[in-house]
Design a protein around this motif. Structure first.
Motif, PDB file in Angstrom:
ATOM      1  N   MET A   1     -46.206 -17.941  -2.059  1.00 31.72           N
ATOM      2  CA  MET A   1     -46.788 -17.950  -0.729  1.00 31.72           C
ATOM      3  C   MET A   1     -47.018 -16.962   0.093  1.00 31.72           C
ATOM      4  O   MET A   1     -47.725 -16.623   0.743  1.00 31.72           O
ATOM      5  CB  MET A   1     -45.864 -19.220  -0.116  1.00 31.72           C
ATOM      6  N   ALA A   2     -45.794 -16.292  -0.194  1.00 34.95           N
ATOM      7  CA  ALA A   2     -45.703 -14.719   0.583  1.00 34.95           C
ATOM      8  C   ALA A   2     -46.791 -13.976   0.338  1.00 34.95           C
ATOM      9  O   ALA A   2     -47.487 -13.064   1.081  1.00 34.95           O
ATOM     10  CB  ALA A   2     -44.336 -14.269   0.490  1.00 34.95           C
ATOM     11  N   ILE A   3     -47.042 -13.735  -1.146  1.00 34.76           N
ATOM     12  CA  ILE A   3     -48.085 -13.077  -1.705  1.00 34.76           C
ATOM     13  C   ILE A   3     -49.471 -13.370  -1.084  1.00 34.76           C
ATOM     14  O   ILE A   3     -50.308 -12.712  -0.813  1.00 34.76           O
ATOM     15  CB  ILE A   3     -48.105 -12.868  -3.076  1.00 34.76           C
ATOM     16  N   TRP A   4     -49.643 -14.580  -1.205  1.00 32.92           N
ATOM     17  CA  TRP A   4     -50.916 -15.447  -0.743  1.00 32.92           C
ATOM     18  C   TRP A   4     -51.217 -14.971   0.753  1.00 32.92           C
ATOM     19  O   TRP A   4     -52.259 -14.742   1.027  1.00 32.92           O
ATOM     20  CB  TRP A   4     -50.747 -17.158  -0.933  1.00 32.92           C
ATOM     21  N   GLY A   5     -50.146 -15.229   1.530  1.00 34.38           N
ATOM     22  CA  GLY A   5     -50.153 -14.721   2.904  1.00 34.38           C
ATOM     23  C   GLY A   5     -50.601 -13.237   3.439  1.00 34.38           C
ATOM     24  O   GLY A   5     -51.390 -13.075   4.166  1.00 34.38           O
TER      25      GLY A   5
ATOM     26  N   GLY B   1     -51.466 -17.281   7.215  1.00 33.93           N
ATOM     27  CA  GLY B   1     -51.994 -18.606   7.591  1.00 33.93           C
ATOM     28  C   GLY B   1     -52.844 -18.769   8.816  1.00 33.93           C
ATOM     29  O   GLY B   1     -53.911 -19.350   8.749  1.00 33.93           O
ATOM     30  N   SER B   2     -52.244 -18.086   9.922  1.00 33.91           N
ATOM     31  CA  SER B   2     -53.056 -18.073  10.944  1.00 33.91           C
ATOM     32  C   SER B   2     -54.243 -17.209  10.676  1.00 33.91           C
ATOM     33  O   SER B   2     -55.327 -17.538  11.422  1.00 33.91           O
ATOM     34  CB  SER B   2     -52.227 -17.486  12.256  1.00 33.91           C
ATOM     35  N   ILE B   3     -54.286 -16.203  10.284  1.00 36.43           N
ATOM     36  CA  ILE B   3     -55.563 -15.383  10.264  1.00 36.43           C
ATOM     37  C   ILE B   3     -56.567 -16.309   9.034  1.00 36.43           C
ATOM     38  O   ILE B   3     -57.694 -16.212   9.287  1.00 36.43           O
ATOM     39  CB  ILE B   3     -55.138 -14.025   9.297  1.00 36.43           C
ATOM     40  N   PHE B   4     -55.875 -16.751   7.908  1.00 38.09           N
ATOM     41  CA  PHE B   4     -56.615 -17.880   7.351  1.00 38.09           C
ATOM     42  C   PHE B   4     -57.437 -18.831   7.966  1.00 38.09           C
ATOM     43  O   PHE B   4     -58.825 -18.905   7.572  1.00 38.09           O
ATOM     44  CB  PHE B   4     -55.782 -18.280   6.088  1.00 38.09           C
TER      45      PHE B   4
ATOM     46  N   THR C   1     -49.091 -27.604   8.359  1.00 40.03           N
ATOM     47  CA  THR C   1     -50.306 -27.465   8.736  1.00 40.03           C
ATOM     48  C   THR C   1     -51.049 -26.529   7.817  1.00 40.03           C
ATOM     49  O   THR C   1     -52.317 -26.677   7.608  1.00 40.03           O
ATOM     50  CB  THR C   1     -50.450 -27.162   9.997  1.00 40.03           C
ATOM     51  N   ILE C   2     -50.540 -25.338   7.550  1.00 41.42           N
ATOM     52  CA  ILE C   2     -51.056 -24.230   6.743  1.00 41.42           C
ATOM     53  C   ILE C   2     -51.352 -24.976   5.507  1.00 41.42           C
ATOM     54  O   ILE C   2     -52.468 -24.527   4.794  1.00 41.42           O
ATOM     55  CB  ILE C   2     -50.266 -22.946   6.943  1.00 41.42           C
TER      56      ILE C   2
END
Length: 495
Positions: A204-208, A295-298, A308-309
């Motif tokens: 998930m960190a890599i995804w972010g 996630g906020s940028i996404f 929520t993300i």
């Protein structure tokens, strides 16, 4: 009879004095938790839903994302130190938290801090954590079973809807099963959970990182800081973050001997806890900031709720795996921080009638009776509860550590602790007045933070309570010692 004879000898003497096996000193054969067990023990307590949500709040303090990462890493060293230091009595003598409390506060004196930790903090936080986790489970049930949210057509029982109640009871049952299994079941559970945490949260960190467009975009993301409350200089914000994290760890920090009593050696618990907590928090520091800002940028807007993300992802299996691991970390946290300490404390309050398993059952039932869904109707309730627990248990940890290291000199006399309730000071005294006064002083000053005029205290409540209680205990002990010495000299002179 020596400590060694007690540890390796018969349990009949303890049983005749009314002690059940759960509060007796652990024998060598019972101490089987290795460095690896302690390395994995607290992983779930680091990576859970409330902690990830809290990082969103930390980003509103006016610190840069990099500063928040560094503050979280800084906090991990404090947390690891407190757990390793306060766990020394358990690993050296095989005694649980309840008996460590008695060694500090006395037989009668230990009951109040024991109730605060095990009953109020343990059971209350168990219910709140279970309800918080059930909300994540509810999201999954709604995803996989269309129409699930409509079960009962809006009918509520004691203030909770039928779908929510089903999710709560289902998640409660899983937590209960882990708790009833005790330390051996928890070790197996954390051994499975540990690699999953690295894989899932690392992924998930890599995804972010990827959706944010790299390191630069994350570190320079424009954060709309909070408009209410006090904004502190960077160094105080570091301490504020550490205080918030210590609020979460206030319970385990006090009762860690419930786990270290099972350590094969003191070295095993120290190395395991310190390395495990620092490694876990290193991953948490980076993954939490990367996931939340990424996630906020996404999503195109500032979002601090990790659920929520996750819920906005397109891949249903990715949602299932990520939410599932978050649920597992909540279960791990509930076992290590809540249900196990609560069960031990209940068994100490009534050792002839309540053993560990009965304590788990009683604690689990009471966690439903308090109706945690009502306690969480106000979104700030969970943070108010945590701040209060930190304000109460910070002073307890401070007094316990000062007592063991500076007054008892790292020595525990098992004979006097378990069998001589009228022994001299700090070896079984029924009521240690100096420890009590110091604790109450620390608690009162910490709780002043809930008065608006002194609200700044609440931001640093754990540290303030810990330092005030520990410092005042040393002063009171020295004054008491000096008074006794003067009295003795006066009597000798008169004779």
């Amino acid at each position: 009879m020596t400590n060694k004879e007690h540890t390796f000898g018969s349990t009949e003497l303890f049983e005749r004095r009314g002690y059940n096996k759960d509060v007796m000193p652990k024998t060598a054969s019972q101490r089987n938790n290795t460095t690896f067990n302690f390395f994995t023990l607290w992983m779930g307590a680091v990576h859970n839903i409330p902690n990830y949500t809290a990082v969103g709040g930390f980003l509103l303090l006016g610190l840069s994302p990099l500063q928040v990462i560094m503050a979280l890493i800084f906090s991990s060293f404090i947390i690891a130190t407190i757990l390793a230091v306060n766990g020394y009595a358990g690993s050296k003598y095989g005694i649980p938290f309840a008996m460590q409390l008695r060694q500090t506060y006395g037989d009668i004196g230990a009951k109040l801090p024991g109730v605060l930790r095990g009953v109020i903090a343990g059971i209350g936080w168990f219910g709140l954590q279970t309800f918080a986790g059930s909300q994540a489970l509810l999201i999954l049930l709604n995803k996989f079973f269309p129409g699930f949210e409509n079960i009962g057509n809006g009918f509520t029982i004691l203030g909770i809807g039928i779908p929510g109640l089903i999710a709560f009871l289902a998640f409660w049952a899983i937590n209960f099963a882990i708790g009833i299994g005790g330390g051996s079941t928890l070790n197996k559970f954390t051994a499975i959970l540990n690699p999953l945490i690295y894989i899932v949260f690392g992924g998930m960190a890599i995804w972010g990182f990827m959706v944010a467009g790299g390191w630069h975009n994350i570190m320079t993301y424009e954060i709309h800081t909070k408009t209410t409350g006090m904004i502190y200089p960077a160094i105080l914000s570091f301490i504020l973050i550490a205080n918030s994290m210590m609020g979460v760890w206030a319970g385990p920090g006090a009762s860690v001997s419930d786990f270290t009593q099972n350590a094969v050696s003191t070295k095993a618990q120290v190395v395991g806890q310190v390395s495990g907590l620092i490694v876990a928090n290193l991953l948490f520091a980076f993954s939490s900031v990367f996931i939340i800002i990424g996630g906020s940028i996404f999503l195109g807007h500032q979002e601090w709720n990790i659920l929520t993300i996750i819920n906005q992802w397109d891949n249903i299996w990715a949602i299932l795996i990520a939410t599932g691991v978050l649920l597992m970390t909540t279960i791990s946290t509930n076992a290590t921080s809540n249900i196990i300490p609560a069960a031990y404390q209940l068994s100490v309050l009534a050792p002839k009638w309540i053993n560990y398993r009965r304590g788990v059952i009683l604690a689990a039932v009471l966690s439903v009776v308090i109706m945690p869904w009502k306690l969480m109707q106000n979104e700030d309730s969970i943070f108010v509860f945590l701040n209060m627990i930190g304000a109460i248990l910070g002073p307890v940890s401070g007094v316990m550590i000062i007592h063991f290291y500076f007054i008892s000199r790292c020595k525990v006399n098992i004979d006097k602790l378990y069998f001589d309730l009228n022994a001299e000071h700090h070896n079984g005294l029924r009521f240690n007045g100096s420890a009590y006064i110091a604790t109450i002083l620390g608690v009162v000053i910490s709780l002043l933070g809930f008065i608006p005029k002194f609200s700044v205290i609440s931001d640093f409540s754990w540290f303030i309570g810990f330092i005030v209680a520990g410092g005042s205990y040393i002063i009171l002990y020295l004054l008491e010692k000096r008074y006794k010495q003067s009295k003795k000299e006066r009597i000798t002179h008169e004779v």
